[in-house]
Each structure stands twice: as structure tokens, then as C-alpha cells.
Write a protein that holds these residues in place. Structure first.
Motif, short mmCIF file in Angstrom:
data_model
loop_
_atom_site.label_atom_id
_atom_site.label_comp_id
_atom_site.label_asym_id
_atom_site.label_seq_id
_atom_site.Cartn_x
_atom_site.Cartn_y
_atom_site.Cartn_z
N GLU A 69 80.77 37.91 59.84
CA GLU A 69 80.59 37.23 58.56
C GLU A 69 79.92 38.15 57.54
OE1 GLU A 69 81.51 34.03 57.75
OE2 GLU A 69 82.55 34.14 59.68
N PRO A 70 80.15 37.92 56.24
CA PRO A 70 79.43 38.69 55.23
C PRO A 70 77.93 38.47 55.38
CG PRO A 70 81.22 37.45 54.23
CD PRO A 70 81.09 36.98 55.64
N TRP A 71 77.18 39.47 55.03
CA TRP A 71 75.72 39.44 55.09
C TRP A 71 75.22 39.45 53.66
CZ3 TRP A 71 73.36 44.74 56.72
CH2 TRP A 71 71.97 44.73 56.61
N ARG A 72 74.51 38.41 53.28
CA ARG A 72 74.03 38.26 51.90
C ARG A 72 72.52 38.10 51.90
NH1 ARG A 72 78.45 34.74 52.32
NH2 ARG A 72 80.22 35.45 51.11
N GLY A 73 71.93 38.44 50.76
CA GLY A 73 70.50 38.24 50.61
C GLY A 73 70.02 38.74 49.27
N PHE A 74 68.71 38.85 49.17
CA PHE A 74 68.05 39.32 47.96
C PHE A 74 67.06 40.39 48.38
CE2 PHE A 74 64.88 39.49 44.65
CZ PHE A 74 65.60 39.30 43.48
N VAL A 95 81.56 50.13 56.22
CA VAL A 95 80.55 49.19 55.76
C VAL A 95 80.56 49.25 54.24
CG1 VAL A 95 78.13 48.50 55.86
CG2 VAL A 95 79.17 49.61 57.84
N LEU A 96 80.75 48.10 53.60
CA LEU A 96 80.79 48.01 52.15
C LEU A 96 79.62 47.17 51.67
CD1 LEU A 96 84.54 47.03 51.56
CD2 LEU A 96 83.54 49.32 51.66
N GLY A 97 79.01 47.57 50.57
CA GLY A 97 77.92 46.80 49.98
C GLY A 97 78.06 46.76 48.48
N ARG A 156 79.64 43.80 53.93
CA ARG A 156 80.72 43.43 54.86
C ARG A 156 81.02 44.64 55.73
NH1 ARG A 156 85.10 40.10 51.13
NH2 ARG A 156 83.57 38.68 50.20
N THR A 157 81.29 44.37 57.00
CA THR A 157 81.64 45.43 57.94
C THR A 157 83.08 45.23 58.38
OG1 THR A 157 79.36 45.52 58.70
CG2 THR A 157 81.00 46.52 60.13
#
Length: 184
Positions: A69-74, A95-97, A156-157
Motif C-alpha cells: 500500500e502507499p505510505w503517507r504521512g506528514f 521507490v517513488l516519493g 510507493r514501492t
């Protein structure tokens, strides 16, 4: 006597606070977060979403598939977050950010299980990408860092074949520009 009366009063006050009516749920918050404060991962940035969708489309056309799953945060300025990622030696990973505009410099790095850095992104700005083909299978750690500024991020990986070259510098090239702000 005085102490027990005071303790009884505190206990009754606490019980009454527990049965107070909760405020109406915010319809913008997903049902599983009703009654809870939203987390940073629950918020979305349109800029980040557009950039990630565009880059993800490019990556998928090159034979890579989404891993997890995408990894989200602040992140606040100079802060980092780390996630564990099992990786196999016969596979390459991308790995994309992407970050919101206030997070001016986003960095991605991969560390091995001993804490040694094995790869880092070479991009400047709020977009980051790296490719890693581990020499041995094991647990690796993906770190995202706010090198300048604070804001929302998404990582996202992807997993794909070895031997397939991917130009990291062109993954975000086709990301749609931000729509113009409406006149106020």
C-alpha cells in the motif's frame, strides 16, 4: 474522611465525563476514523496525488508492479520516517516519493539490516525516486526525510525485473502541473 470524599467526587466527575454525548461525526472523515482524531496519513494533497499517479503510470509501463500500500504521512523539517521492506535478490525495486509544496526537499534512502545505507535518491526538490537491486535477499529499511520544509508526503514501492533500465530523472517529468489558483 475528607480524602475519601474528595476521591469519590473525582471518580463521579470522571464517570460523568465518560458518558457525555460525542459530537456528530464529520462526514469528510472515513467511517473507520469516526470518533478518532484523523492521522496525517488520512489527509491527501492533490499535488502529491497527481505526481504519484503520473510517475506510477510510467513505472507500470516499464514492467514494474506496485508492492504493498502507499505510505503517507506528514514530516516536519529535518524529520524522517522509516518502514521495513523485505526484498529479494532476483528482483529490482523502485521507490517513488512526492511531497506537498511546503516540503521543498524530500530524500529517500534504503538501509540494510545492519543500518548501512545502500542507496539514496539523487533528485532535488519535493519529488524523489531511487532504484535498488539487492545483492542478497533480506529485510531492508526505506527512509523518507524532509531535508527542507514540512508537509505531506506519499511513498510507493514497486517491484520489477532485473536488467531493465529505468531513467529515474524522467519519472516525474510528465506529472501534471498544478492547476491555477482561482482569483479571490
Amino acid at each position: 474522611m475528607r480524602t475519601s470524599a474528595l476521591l469519590s467526587l473525582i471518580a463521579l466527575t470522571a464517570c460523568d465525563a465518560g458518558v457525555a454525548a460525542s459530537p456528530d461525526p464529520d462526514p469528510a472523515i472515513e467511517p473507520e476514523t469516526v470518533g478518532e482524531a484523523p492521522r496525517a496519513a488520512d489527509f491527501r494533497s492533490p499535488r502529491v496525488q497527481r505526481a504519484m499517479e503520473s510517475a506510477s503510470g510510467v513505472v507500470r509501463t516499464r514492467g514494474f508492479s506496485v508492492l504493498g500500500e502507499p505510505w503517507r504521512g506528514f514530516l516536519v523539517d529535518q524529520a524522517a520516517d522509516v518502514r521495513e521492506q523485505p526484498m529479494r535478490a532476483v528482483t529490482c525495486y523502485l521507490v517513488l516519493g512526492a511531497a506537498s509544496s511546503a516540503l521543498r526537499e524530500l530524500n529517500l534512502r534504503v538501509f540494510d539490516s545492519d543500518g548501512g545505507e545502500v542507496v539514496q535518491d539523487a533528485m532535488d526538490g519535493p519529488m524523489a525516486a531511487l532504484r535498488f537491486c539487492p545483492a542478497q535477499s533480506g529485510t531492508y529499511f526505506v527512509a523518507v526525510r524532509a531535508a527542507a520544509g514540512s508537509g505531506l508526503f506519499e511513498v510507493r514501492t514497486f517491484r520489477g525485473p532485473t536488467g531493465l533500465e529505468v531513467r529515474i530523472d524522467d519519472l516525474f517529468r510528465d506529472a501534471p502541473a498544478e492547476p491555477p489558483r482561482e482569483a479571490r
